[in-house]
Design a protein around this motif. Structure first.
Motif, PDB file in Angstrom:
ATOM      1  N   SER A 445       0.774  -1.193   0.252  1.00 56.17           N
ATOM      2  CA  SER A 445       0.040   0.054  -0.061  1.00 56.17           C
ATOM      3  C   SER A 445       0.969   1.269  -0.024  1.00 56.17           C
ATOM      4  N   PRO A 446       0.133   2.329  -0.485  1.00 54.92           N
ATOM      5  CA  PRO A 446       1.124   3.638  -0.138  1.00 54.92           C
ATOM      6  C   PRO A 446       1.715   3.770   1.125  1.00 54.92           C
ATOM      7  N   ALA A 447       0.915   3.584   2.303  1.00 54.17           N
ATOM      8  CA  ALA A 447       1.512   3.779   3.483  1.00 54.17           C
ATOM      9  C   ALA A 447       2.404   3.021   3.934  1.00 54.17           C
ATOM     10  N   THR A 448       2.382   1.626   3.595  1.00 51.39           N
ATOM     11  CA  THR A 448       3.479   0.668   3.597  1.00 51.39           C
ATOM     12  C   THR A 448       4.730   1.261   2.702  1.00 51.39           C
ATOM     13  N   ALA A 449       4.584   1.575   1.537  1.00 48.33           N
ATOM     14  CA  ALA A 449       5.559   2.229   0.735  1.00 48.33           C
ATOM     15  C   ALA A 449       6.224   3.080   1.483  1.00 48.33           C
ATOM     16  N   PRO A 461       3.316   0.724   8.370  1.00 49.04           N
ATOM     17  CA  PRO A 461       2.994   2.326   8.487  1.00 49.04           C
ATOM     18  C   PRO A 461       2.220   2.581   9.796  1.00 49.04           C
ATOM     19  N   ARG A 462       1.736   1.687  10.477  1.00 45.67           N
ATOM     20  CA  ARG A 462       0.810   2.066  11.571  1.00 45.67           C
ATOM     21  C   ARG A 462       1.771   2.595  12.694  1.00 45.67           C
ATOM     22  N   GLU A 463       3.096   2.056  12.544  1.00 45.09           N
ATOM     23  CA  GLU A 463       4.164   2.655  13.957  1.00 45.09           C
ATOM     24  C   GLU A 463       4.300   4.277  13.492  1.00 45.09           C
TER      25      GLU A 463
END
Ligand code: SF4
Lengths: 470, 197
Positions: A445-449, A461-463
């Motif tokens: 996902s964009p957030a993970t990227a 990304p939640r971190e």
């Protein structure tokens, strides 16, 4: 009248000649999207046969695949990867001029990836049949349109007759029950679905995504889900249109305006599967179980939660995939060192995707040695993002902010990774060599990227979303 | 298109599953505006080594695979993109038929429209053929069977219209154009909706 699925309603409404045992149906096409890669041979065929376009008014063309994403050179020329790429673009410009097709070319404020601009312009509408010489045409199914990719021979068929010869596919309902957890995106969901049903789990089917978790998605998110239907082998993916759809489309250039709009929306409301309609197959997915999901192999079905252990290979093919990716069975993908990060493609290059990445990056710097490219899906996305200052978030973080195009999703315009490099990519295909010969792709996902760019390793990304940036 | 009724060849095996269209022809070669001459690029990154010489590990580079025009491939051949460059490249490379227990939809459709026989066979026969490369087969398109050297037959089924077009060399665009009246009538019938849209 018996209960019908959404697919059956769309199919039945576009039959010009019904199918028989001996002959496929002749299916009418409402919208034909065109780009530079899969159309030149079809235009040539038309020329050779002395044929015209039947409905140029039902075509929409753009430049996206071979186009550079770097700005024009000082002398006004464009930094094409090679002369062939430039010739291909010029060829489409010539073809559109000669045959009278609306082209969103270099001078258009609306140019962009074909599957991003169709919806943006409101050319994509519920109830339509939509085709393009491109497998990710399934994206448009997010609007309740029957949309699928075709080959170049068929592009020629649609050009000359506005029709296709088609056998009716089977239907597969994917019920996504429950609610996606906080911080989990549509990309995680679709990777999870493909990981569950398999890279060929949808072959021969049109998928209909339904259930509470799907209804809760925004249009951008629905497009991300439908976009990757083809990665499960499906012919198309569908989501029934609802208020979210109508609100999103209202006022866009190609949709009816005023009283005609209200009448059209009334018509669109009927585009849902009737109660009691039956599917050839049904699958249930629990949305609440979805975690940040990534791929670990060389097709999109090889997807797992990033903190789950990579499964051991069960055959030679899987062994080859793990070797290629240098993925280690028994260990999670989380923590794997990253060389390149790509945010873009028709899967994840819309404004909400860029916001998702920017929210993680804001006020931070990407890790030393990581290269990050952010490529908006269209000129409109670029404008909106710049208005919000997202481009500054990206450049301040050390990422490159580019001009719209397919870019590193298909790596045919010169944007590519080097052999052996690991790319965390928001695109849709992790095939061997897809992002450059020998390049290793991890879909995310964009957030993970964005999180992975910051950490220099595949990261959750939640971190970053819970802690406030310094 | 010329009629295709029979293909006679030894088989070569590409046992990998999910051989995708990027492996059949990498995207960076799609800048062409022609459909001919793609054979030399077919399976490019698998077939050649970094210095441009043949990769001895690529199954179709083996001496016994030369001149084989029937490929037996692992399950889900042709998945991925809609690029018709994939069947064009295979045909130009000399491949006339691909046998598999499951073939990706768009690829199969594209292949048959170009006279590349993309044939789905049952799993047991598929497994057997994967284990016996180099076997001599005759594919009879009209009667829809594959003749084995020992006299055995493998039955298959093509979509009837695709088969009709293959064996008679029918041009599908020509067929569609014959229905211009029906298409016009459909456009009349749905005009209000179309204009609204
Ligand atoms: S962004 Fe990628 S998948 Fe989408 S149309 Fe472009 S090349 Fe195809």
């Amino acid at each position: 009248m018996s209960a019908k699925t959404l697919f059956e309603k769309l199919w039945d409404a576009h039959i010009v000649v019904p199918e028989t045992d001996d002959t496929p149906a002749i299916l009418y096409v409402d919208l034909h999207l065109v780009h530079e890669v899969t159309s030149p041979q079809a235009f040539s065929e038309l020329r050779e046969r002395g044929l015209q376009l039947r409905r140029p008014d039902r075509m929409l063309a753009t430049l996206d695949h071979s186009t550079p994403t770097l700005p024009t050179n000082a002398d006004g020329t464009r930094p094409y990867a090679n002369a062939e790429a430039q010739a291909q673009v010029t060829q489409l410009e010539t073809n559109c001029r000669e045959f009278g097709v609306e082209l969103h070319g270099w001078d258009s404020d609306d140019r962009g990836i074909v599957h991003v601009i169709g919806p943006e312009l409101g050319a994509t509408q519920p109830g339509m049949t939509i085709v393009c010489g491109d497998s990710h045409t399934s994206t448009h199914g997010a609007f309740g349109a029957l949309a699928f990719g075709i080959g170049t021979t068929e592009v020629g068929h649609v050009m000359a007759t506005q029709c296709l010869l088609q056998r009716r596919p089977k239907t597969l309902a994917i019920h996504v029950d429950g609610k996606l957890p906080q911080g989990i995106s549509a990309k995680d969901l679709i990777l999870h679905i493909i990981g569950t049903i398999g890279v060929d789990g949808g072959t021969g089917y049109v998928l209909e995504y339904r259930g509470a978790a799907i209804e809760a998605l925004s249009m951008d998110e629905r497009m991300t889900v439908c976009n990757m239907s083809i990665e499960a082998g499906a012919r198309a993916g569908l989501i029934a249109p609802d208020e979210t759809t109508f609100t999103w489309l209202k006022g866009r250039p190609h949709v009816p305006q005023g009283a005609a709009w209200d009448a059209t929306v009334e018509r669109w409301r009927a585009l849902r599967s009737d109660d009691g309609a039956t599917y050839d197959r049904e699958v249930h997915i629990d949305a609440s179980a979805v975690k940040p999901t990534v791929t670990y192999g060389t097709h999109p079905g090889m997807a797992i939660a990033m903190d789950a252990p990579v499964p051991a290979a069960t055959n030679a093919q899987e062994r080859r995939a793990l070797d290629y990716m240098q993925s280690r069975p028994g260990e999670p993908m989380q923590g794997t060192p990253v060389d390149v990060v790509f945010v873009g493609s028709c899967t994840n290059s819309r404004l909400s995707d860029l916001r998702e990445a920017a929210n993680v990056l804001r006020g931070r710097r990407i890790a030393e040695g990581v290269r990050m490219l952010v490529v908006p899906g269209s000129e409109a996305v670029r404008r909106d993002a710049e208005r919000e200052g997202l481009h500054q978030v990206f450049t301040a973080a050390g990422a490159e902010w580019r001009v719209p195009g397919c870019s590193m999703c298909i790596a045919m315009n010169g944007d590519l990774a080097q052999p052996g490099q690991l790319v965390v990519s928001t695109s849709n295909r992790n095939f061997e060599g897809r992002q450059g010969k020998g390049a290793r792709t991890v879909l995310a996902s964009p957030a993970t990227a964005a999180a992975s760019a910051l950490a220099g390793r595949i990261a959750d990304p939640r971190e970053y979303l819970t802690q406030v940036a310094a | 298109m010329l009629p295709i009724t029979r293909i006679h060849s030894r088989t070569a095996v590409l046992a990998d599953e999910n051989i995708d269209t990027d492996r059949i022809i990498p995207a960076r070669f799609l800048t062409t505006t022609e459909r001919s001459g793609l054979g030399k690029l077919c399976f490019h990154d698998w077939r050649y080594q970094a210095d441009g010489s043949d990769n001895p590990a690529f199954p179709l580079n083996q001496p016994q695979a030369q001149q084989c025009s029937i490929i037996v491939a692992g399950r889900n051949f042709g998945c991925g993109s809609s690029r018709e460059h994939a069947p064009w490249a295979l045909l130009d490379y000399g491949v006339q038929a691909v046998l598999c227990s499951e073939i990706a939809d768009i690829f199969r459709n594209n292949a048959l429209k170009n006279g590349l026989l993309a044939i789905v066979i049952d799993e047991p026969e598929h497994r057997w053929l994967l284990k016996h490369p180099g076997i001599e087969l005759v594919i009879d398109v009209r009667e829809q069977f594959i003749a084995l050297p020992d006299g055995g037959h493998i039955r298959f089924q093509l979509e009837p219209f695709a088969r009709h077009c293959l064996i008679n060399g029918v041009d599908q665009l020509g067929y569609l154009l014959q229905h211009a009246d029906a298409i016009g009538a459909y456009e009349q019938r749905t005009r209000t909706q179309q204009e609204a849209a």
